[in-house]
Design a protein around this motif. Structure first.
Motif, PDB file in Angstrom:
ATOM      1  N   GLU A  26      -5.364  -6.646  -4.745  1.00 36.04           N
ATOM      2  CA  GLU A  26      -5.031  -5.513  -3.794  1.00 36.04           C
ATOM      3  C   GLU A  26      -4.160  -4.383  -4.655  1.00 36.04           C
ATOM      4  O   GLU A  26      -4.321  -3.308  -4.438  1.00 36.04           O
ATOM      5  CB  GLU A  26      -4.429  -5.922  -2.431  1.00 36.04           C
ATOM      6  N   ILE A  27      -3.365  -4.862  -5.280  1.00 34.10           N
ATOM      7  CA  ILE A  27      -2.431  -4.182  -6.367  1.00 34.10           C
ATOM      8  C   ILE A  27      -3.488  -3.659  -7.121  1.00 34.10           C
ATOM      9  O   ILE A  27      -3.121  -2.361  -7.839  1.00 34.10           O
ATOM     10  CB  ILE A  27      -1.314  -4.611  -7.100  1.00 34.10           C
ATOM     11  N   ILE A  30      -4.313   0.485  -8.640  1.00 37.82           N
ATOM     12  CA  ILE A  30      -4.171   0.759 -10.207  1.00 37.82           C
ATOM     13  C   ILE A  30      -5.109   1.186 -10.917  1.00 37.82           C
ATOM     14  O   ILE A  30      -5.096   2.287 -11.558  1.00 37.82           O
ATOM     15  CB  ILE A  30      -3.645  -0.712 -10.934  1.00 37.82           C
ATOM     16  N   ARG A  64       7.255 -15.502   0.731  1.00 37.46           N
ATOM     17  CA  ARG A  64       6.193 -14.467   0.560  1.00 37.46           C
ATOM     18  C   ARG A  64       5.461 -14.990  -0.478  1.00 37.46           C
ATOM     19  O   ARG A  64       4.202 -14.820  -0.474  1.00 37.46           O
ATOM     20  CB  ARG A  64       6.843 -13.142   0.288  1.00 37.46           C
ATOM     21  N   ARG A  90       1.276 -19.386  -3.233  1.00 37.77           N
ATOM     22  CA  ARG A  90       0.538 -19.398  -4.564  1.00 37.77           C
ATOM     23  C   ARG A  90       0.285 -20.700  -5.344  1.00 37.77           C
ATOM     24  O   ARG A  90      -0.484 -20.988  -6.312  1.00 37.77           O
ATOM     25  CB  ARG A  90       1.274 -18.400  -5.357  1.00 37.77           C
ATOM     26  N   TYR A 145       9.169  -5.896 -17.518  1.00 31.92           N
ATOM     27  CA  TYR A 145       9.522  -6.019 -16.042  1.00 31.92           C
ATOM     28  C   TYR A 145       9.804  -7.602 -15.947  1.00 31.92           C
ATOM     29  O   TYR A 145      10.895  -8.113 -15.750  1.00 31.92           O
ATOM     30  CB  TYR A 145       8.467  -5.642 -14.956  1.00 31.92           C
ATOM     31  N   ILE A 181      12.879  -2.831 -11.159  1.00 34.07           N
ATOM     32  CA  ILE A 181      11.869  -2.285 -10.785  1.00 34.07           C
ATOM     33  C   ILE A 181      11.914  -0.848 -11.217  1.00 34.07           C
ATOM     34  O   ILE A 181      10.668  -0.030 -11.200  1.00 34.07           O
ATOM     35  CB  ILE A 181      11.484  -2.575  -9.150  1.00 34.07           C
ATOM     36  N   GLY A 194       3.034   1.038 -14.083  1.00 43.28           N
ATOM     37  CA  GLY A 194       2.271   1.661 -13.056  1.00 43.28           C
ATOM     38  C   GLY A 194       1.855   3.117 -13.673  1.00 43.28           C
ATOM     39  O   GLY A 194       0.947   3.665 -13.214  1.00 43.28           O
ATOM     40  N   TRP A 246       7.282   6.815  -7.628  1.00 45.74           N
ATOM     41  CA  TRP A 246       7.013   6.370  -6.504  1.00 45.74           C
ATOM     42  C   TRP A 246       7.334   4.987  -6.151  1.00 45.74           C
ATOM     43  O   TRP A 246       7.629   4.497  -5.105  1.00 45.74           O
ATOM     44  CB  TRP A 246       5.263   6.527  -6.004  1.00 45.74           C
ATOM     45  N   THR A 247       7.361   4.186  -7.379  1.00 49.12           N
ATOM     46  CA  THR A 247       7.481   2.818  -7.336  1.00 49.12           C
ATOM     47  C   THR A 247       8.703   2.285  -6.694  1.00 49.12           C
ATOM     48  O   THR A 247       8.787   1.537  -5.872  1.00 49.12           O
ATOM     49  CB  THR A 247       7.628   2.110  -8.766  1.00 49.12           C
ATOM     50  N   HIS A 260       8.305   2.468  -2.800  1.00 47.70           N
ATOM     51  CA  HIS A 260       7.253   1.554  -2.542  1.00 47.70           C
ATOM     52  C   HIS A 260       7.858   0.074  -2.297  1.00 47.70           C
ATOM     53  O   HIS A 260       7.815  -0.690  -1.413  1.00 47.70           O
ATOM     54  CB  HIS A 260       6.130   1.545  -3.646  1.00 47.70           C
ATOM     55  N   PHE A 261       8.574  -0.162  -3.511  1.00 51.29           N
ATOM     56  CA  PHE A 261       8.873  -1.630  -3.559  1.00 51.29           C
ATOM     57  C   PHE A 261      10.276  -1.745  -2.958  1.00 51.29           C
ATOM     58  O   PHE A 261      10.526  -2.956  -2.198  1.00 51.29           O
ATOM     59  CB  PHE A 261       9.055  -2.379  -5.120  1.00 51.29           C
ATOM     60  N   LEU A 310       9.789  -2.883   0.668  1.00 52.21           N
ATOM     61  CA  LEU A 310       9.411  -4.220   0.805  1.00 52.21           C
ATOM     62  C   LEU A 310      10.456  -5.264   0.448  1.00 52.21           C
ATOM     63  O   LEU A 310      10.692  -6.192   1.237  1.00 52.21           O
ATOM     64  CB  LEU A 310       8.346  -4.530  -0.057  1.00 52.21           C
ATOM     65  N   ASN A 340       2.192   2.921   0.262  1.00 53.47           N
ATOM     66  CA  ASN A 340       0.819   2.696  -0.311  1.00 53.47           C
ATOM     67  C   ASN A 340      -0.255   3.753   0.139  1.00 53.47           C
ATOM     68  O   ASN A 340      -0.978   4.207  -0.536  1.00 53.47           O
ATOM     69  CB  ASN A 340       0.411   1.350   0.034  1.00 53.47           C
TER      70      ASN A 340
HETATM   71  C1  HEM Z   1       7.529  -2.752 -10.982  1.00 51.47           C
HETATM   72  C2  HEM Z   1       6.833  -2.386 -10.269  1.00 51.47           C
HETATM   73  C3  HEM Z   1       6.367  -2.774  -8.954  1.00 51.47           C
HETATM   74  C4  HEM Z   1       6.878  -3.581  -8.170  1.00 51.47           C
HETATM   75  C5  HEM Z   1       7.914  -4.648  -8.445  1.00 51.47           C
HETATM   76  C6  HEM Z   1       5.770  -3.882  -7.083  1.00 51.47           C
HETATM   77  C7  HEM Z   1       5.940  -4.969  -6.157  1.00 51.47           C
HETATM   78  C8  HEM Z   1       5.168  -5.179  -5.165  1.00 51.47           C
HETATM   79  C9  HEM Z   1       5.369  -6.503  -4.425  1.00 51.47           C
HETATM   80  C10 HEM Z   1       6.485  -7.659  -4.580  1.00 51.47           C
HETATM   81  C11 HEM Z   1       3.995  -6.408  -3.678  1.00 51.47           C
HETATM   82  C12 HEM Z   1       3.836  -7.379  -2.507  1.00 51.47           C
HETATM   83  C13 HEM Z   1       2.902  -8.341  -3.198  1.00 51.47           C
HETATM   84  C14 HEM Z   1       2.377  -9.660  -2.256  1.00 51.47           C
HETATM   85  O1  HEM Z   1       3.136  -9.974  -1.505  1.00 51.47           O
HETATM   86  O2  HEM Z   1       1.553 -10.159  -2.706  1.00 51.47           O
HETATM   87  C15 HEM Z   1       3.442  -5.183  -3.692  1.00 51.47           C
HETATM   88  C16 HEM Z   1       2.413  -4.959  -2.914  1.00 51.47           C
HETATM   89  C17 HEM Z   1       1.447  -3.802  -3.416  1.00 51.47           C
HETATM   90  N1  HEM Z   1       1.967  -3.110  -4.423  1.00 51.47           N
HETATM   91 FE1  HEM Z   1       3.396  -2.758  -5.830  1.00 51.47          FE
HETATM   92  N2  HEM Z   1       4.951  -3.083  -7.085  1.00 51.47           N
HETATM   93  C18 HEM Z   1       5.106  -2.497  -8.193  1.00 51.47           C
HETATM   94  C19 HEM Z   1       4.140  -1.611  -8.622  1.00 51.47           C
HETATM   95  C20 HEM Z   1       3.086  -1.196  -8.210  1.00 51.47           C
HETATM   96  C21 HEM Z   1       2.027  -0.129  -8.503  1.00 51.47           C
HETATM   97  C22 HEM Z   1       2.375   0.675  -9.878  1.00 51.47           C
HETATM   98  C23 HEM Z   1       0.952   0.067  -7.847  1.00 51.47           C
HETATM   99  C24 HEM Z   1       0.057   0.771  -7.723  1.00 51.47           C
HETATM  100  C25 HEM Z   1      -0.016   2.007  -8.073  1.00 51.47           C
HETATM  101  C26 HEM Z   1       1.361  -0.965  -6.700  1.00 51.47           C
HETATM  102  C27 HEM Z   1       0.423  -1.331  -5.581  1.00 51.47           C
HETATM  103  C28 HEM Z   1       0.845  -2.220  -4.724  1.00 51.47           C
HETATM  104  C29 HEM Z   1      -0.338  -2.644  -3.623  1.00 51.47           C
HETATM  105  C30 HEM Z   1      -1.534  -1.775  -3.312  1.00 51.47           C
HETATM  106  C31 HEM Z   1       0.245  -3.446  -2.831  1.00 51.47           C
HETATM  107  C32 HEM Z   1      -0.276  -4.231  -1.552  1.00 51.47           C
HETATM  108  C33 HEM Z   1       0.212  -3.658  -0.315  1.00 51.47           C
HETATM  109  C34 HEM Z   1      -0.246  -4.500   0.724  1.00 51.47           C
HETATM  110  O3  HEM Z   1      -0.350  -6.022   0.570  1.00 51.47           O
HETATM  111  O4  HEM Z   1      -0.423  -4.096   1.736  1.00 51.47           O
HETATM  112  N3  HEM Z   1       2.545  -1.588  -6.713  1.00 51.47           N
HETATM  113  N4  HEM Z   1       3.939  -4.740  -4.933  1.00 51.47           N
END
Ligand code: HEM
Ligand SMILES: CC(C)=CCC/C(C)=C/CC/C(C)=C/COP(=O)(O)OP(=O)(O)O
Length: 288
Positions: A14-15, A19, A71, A75, A125, A137, A144, A173-174, A177-178, A181, A272
């Protein structure tokens, strides 16, 4: 869950999809991009292989803490000491195929950008920063940005203000985003001694930095208004203004709702949506 679904979970598909959307957006912005569908296909394939591979290596390295966190502990049904060798080999093969495909059939610069995203996620990272600093992060977020540089370079073999703008948009944005969460998983991060911001400074201070980062992101997202050479299409600015206002609403709400964690989760979810809609507006505009 089936074996396929489990396997997809450790590749963080999903990530990878978002990307890939970053790379596709930069690709579409290159004039004449529509006459190169094969290059676009190879870009998406190479980027997907690299992103999934990076996620698999991240999960292999983090097996010790992932089994401790609510969470991520599921895995271990797919990735465990018995399967680690096989998963490692698959991930290694994926990044090799990604680099060969992109360097031979696209160009070396694009291959290096994709590989840069892989290296910054796995080594910068995951291995170097994640367990050492609250800046993990923020600095690791450069991973990203590489898809945007790769998407533009795929057709131009160069870097531009536009691809740099998109790369830094994802970088800015990161944290919003994070960090939203991470507040929902703060106890897990404390238990596994991962210095994510809320585990070190607390939820209120993290909310402060989320708001600061989001305000900077908002100003940054409107830069194309003042830099004509960054051409993202007519709808970008009005849509960005609307999305910025909504994002600020979601990001401020927890502070007015006694820092209830469900509002941070909503802000994470919208973050997101925010990035996806900005990217889709840029991609769809040339078709309308
Ligand atoms: C160092 C950078 C980042 C960190 C630490 C981070 C961390 C996370 C974590 C921990 C999750 C939850 C994953 C899970 O529980 O399975 C997540 C979900 C996600 N991340 Fe990030 N992320 C980063 C960068 C990005 C980038 C660059 C993108 C896309 C451009 C992105 C897109 C997403 C998406 C689409 C999800 C799933 C959201 C959902 O489950 O609804 N992330 N991220
Ligand atoms: C071009 C290219 C290959 C770019 C790669 C960019 C990329 C995959 C960025 C994602 C970064 C990410 C999801 C980090 C989360 O790891 P985490 O260990 O904090 O998350 P976890 O706790 O869920 O494992």
């Amino acid at each position: 869950m089936s074996k396929i679904t489990n396997f997809m979970k450790i590749t963080k598909l999903e990530i990878t999809i978002l990307i890939d959307l970053v790379a596709i957006t930069a690709f579409i912005l290159v004039p004449g991009s529509f006459s190169h569908p094969l290059i676009l296909f190879l870009l998406i394939l190479s980027g997907t292989l690299a992103s999934m591979s990076a996620s698999m290596f991240n999960n292999i390295y983090d097996m010790d803490i992932d089994t401790k966190m609510k969470r991520t502990r599921s895995r271990s049904s797919t990735l465990n000491p018995g399967t680690r060798g096989l998963i490692f080999s698959i991930a290694a093969a994926m990044i090799v195929v990604s680099f060969v495909l992109s360097s031979v059939f696209i160009n070396l610069l694009t291959a290096l950008f994709i590989f840069g995203g892989f290296l910054s996620y796995v080594f910068l990272y995951t291995i170097l920063l994640k367990r050492r600093t609250t800046w993990n992060i923020v600095i690791g977020g450069i991973a990203g940005g590489f898809p945007a540089l790769a998407g533009w370079a795929a057709l131009t073999n160069s870097v531009s203000f536009t691809s740099l703008f998109l790369a830094f948009l994802v970088f800015m944005w990161t944290p919003t985003h994070f960090w939203n969460l991470s507040i929902n998983n703060v106890d897990d991060y404390k238990a596994s001694q991962v210095p994510m911001l809320p585990a070190i400074v607390g939820i209120k201070k993290t909310e402060f930095w989320i708001v600061i980062n989001t305000v900077i992101l908002i100003f940054y997202s409107l830069i194309p208004l003042f830099v004509p050479s960054i051409k993202l299409g007519l709808p970008y600015i009005p849509i960005a203004i609307i999305m910025d206002i909504i994002l600020l609403y979601y990001v401020l709400k927890p502070a007015f709702k006694s820092y209830d964690k469900k509002y941070f989760r909503k802000a994470f979810g919208f973050s997101n949506m925010y990035l996806m809609i900005l990217l889709l507006v840029i991609i769809i505009y040339p078709f309308i």
